[in-house]
Enzyme design. Structure first.
Site, short mmCIF file in Angstrom:
data_model
loop_
_atom_site.label_atom_id
_atom_site.label_comp_id
_atom_site.label_asym_id
_atom_site.label_seq_id
_atom_site.Cartn_x
_atom_site.Cartn_y
_atom_site.Cartn_z
N MET A 143 -0.84 5.68 6.83
CA MET A 143 0.31 4.76 6.79
C MET A 143 1.34 5.22 5.76
O MET A 143 0.98 5.78 4.73
CB MET A 143 -0.16 3.34 6.48
N ARG A 203 -5.29 -1.43 5.30
CA ARG A 203 -4.84 -2.67 4.68
C ARG A 203 -5.98 -3.65 4.42
O ARG A 203 -5.82 -4.60 3.66
CB ARG A 203 -3.83 -3.39 5.59
N ILE A 236 0.84 -1.20 0.00
CA ILE A 236 0.00 0.00 0.00
C ILE A 236 0.87 1.26 0.00
O ILE A 236 0.39 2.35 -0.28
CB ILE A 236 -0.97 0.03 1.20
N ASP A 237 2.16 1.11 0.30
CA ASP A 237 3.06 2.26 0.34
C ASP A 237 3.49 2.74 -1.05
O ASP A 237 3.97 3.87 -1.19
CB ASP A 237 4.32 1.93 1.15
#
Length: 356
Positions: free
Chosen positions: A176, A282, A133-134
């Site tokens: 995040m 997530r 997801i980064d």
């Protein structure tokens, strides 16, 4: 052809969509293919936990979050540490051979690709797939799971707008992204944040407070700040990670979000609150865009297997699927460039990035 597949590192939406895309390609295009699901990432390859998959195992999982194979984190720095006369890399190589694999697919992020590079150096046929997801994997425009996380983070910011407006508060939403700010940047712009703080742009607390104060004086009842968990204050920019951790521990802060909230409240007198969506980003079903992208990525990994193009990882550039050598991208980070068009567009519409 016997192919093993594992999902490693943190979970994210669309892992199952990629697994399904690969399996459908393999069963339709690779004669006599056998797919073996390896449990819990590299942990299962180390301990020899796996099972032969059936075609029906891959049905009905396109929109299912998480991973049907399970996942775990195996620190890269421990991969070559000898324990009981063997390293984890040696155990993985041994089990790869015991399983009679012709290829191994590793779905994961930066750490997963570094470990995959070790396996390639040991002579294993590995194909990587860029998951996180980064969105920080070098050599690809986007990673699967990213767009789904953007949707979740954006919805969180959307919802915070209403409570912030109702109470006249400044709200900090911690997104995040420990090293890079891709997720915070996209969600911040999409969610209409007034201030966006990224690890790549160390912020000045005085600048942030000035922006909040100016909005209040202009009659704006609230302010929304999207802040990456890895955001850095200018006074910390020159410190090493251990030094930053030590400095923050003195105030009881893991990230700078709560500290900044206290500073804003003290300097501006504006009531300030912190919201941390955390692992919600997530979880859940992948977005429609991620499902489509992941199906393409999985099928392309199948193509690489069929053609014997091993030691590679799938990449997306523009609208084209391609690949990189794992050794060329492992250990490299894709940072948000300071001249990124989205940053420039944000500045044009008055978004503050904490530096000016």
């Amino acid at each position: 052809m016997k192919i093993g597949i594992l999902t490693s590192g943190g979970d994210c939406p669309a892992l199952n969509a990629v697994i399904r895309g690969f399996a459908k390609y393999a069963y339709n295009n690779i004669k006599g293919v056998e797919i073996y699901g390896i449990a819990d990432g590299y942990g299962g390859l180390i301990s020899g936990e796996y099972k032969k998959m059936k075609q029906e195992d891959f049905s009905g999982i396109l929109n299912v979050g998480g991973t049907i194979l399970g996942t775990s984190r195996q620190p890269f720095k421990k991969m070559q540490v000898e324990e009981n006369n063997s390293t984890k890399v040696q155990k993985m190589k041994s089990n790869y051979k015991k399983m009679g694999l012709n290829a191994l697919l590793t779905l994961g992020g930066a750490g997963t690709h570094k470990s995959a590079a070790l396996l390639v150096s040991e002579g294993l046929n590995v194909i990587g797939l860029p998951k996180t997801i980064d969105n920080d994997i070098f050599g690809t425009d986007v990673t699967f799971g990213f767009y789904s996380a953007v949707d979740v983070a954006t919805e969180c910011i959307d919802r915070i707008h209403t409570t912030a407006a109702s109470h006249g508060r400044t709200m900090l939403v911690e997104i995040m992204g420990n090293k890079v700010g891709w997720l915070t940047l996209y969600a911040g712009i999409a969610g209409g944040a007034d201030i966006i703080l990224l690890p790549e742009i160390p912020y000045d607390t005085a600048v942030v407070c000035k922006k909040v104060r100016e909005r209040a004086e202009a009659g704006k009842a609230f302010s929304i700040i999207a802040i990456a968990e890895g955001a850095i204050e200018k006074s910390e920019a020159g410190l090493k990670k251990k030094e930053r951790v030590q400095k923050r521990s003195e105030t009881g802060d893991v990230t700078l979000t709560n500290r900044l909230a206290r500073e804003i409240n003290a300097r501006t007198g504006v009531e300030t609150r912190v919201v941390i969506p955390g692992h919600i980003q997530r979880g859940g079903s992948p977005s429609a865009l991620d499902r489509a992208l992941s199906t393409e990525v999985g099928a392309y990994a199948g193509y690489l297997c069929k053609e014997g193009l091993f030691g590679t990882t799938v990449a997306i550039r523009g609208e084209r699927l391609t690949y990189n050598k794992i050794e060329d991208i492992a250990g490299k980070t894709k940072w948000v460039p300071l001249e990124h068009p989205m940053i420039e567009s944000g500045r044009r519409i008055g978004v503050c990035f904490g530096d000016e």
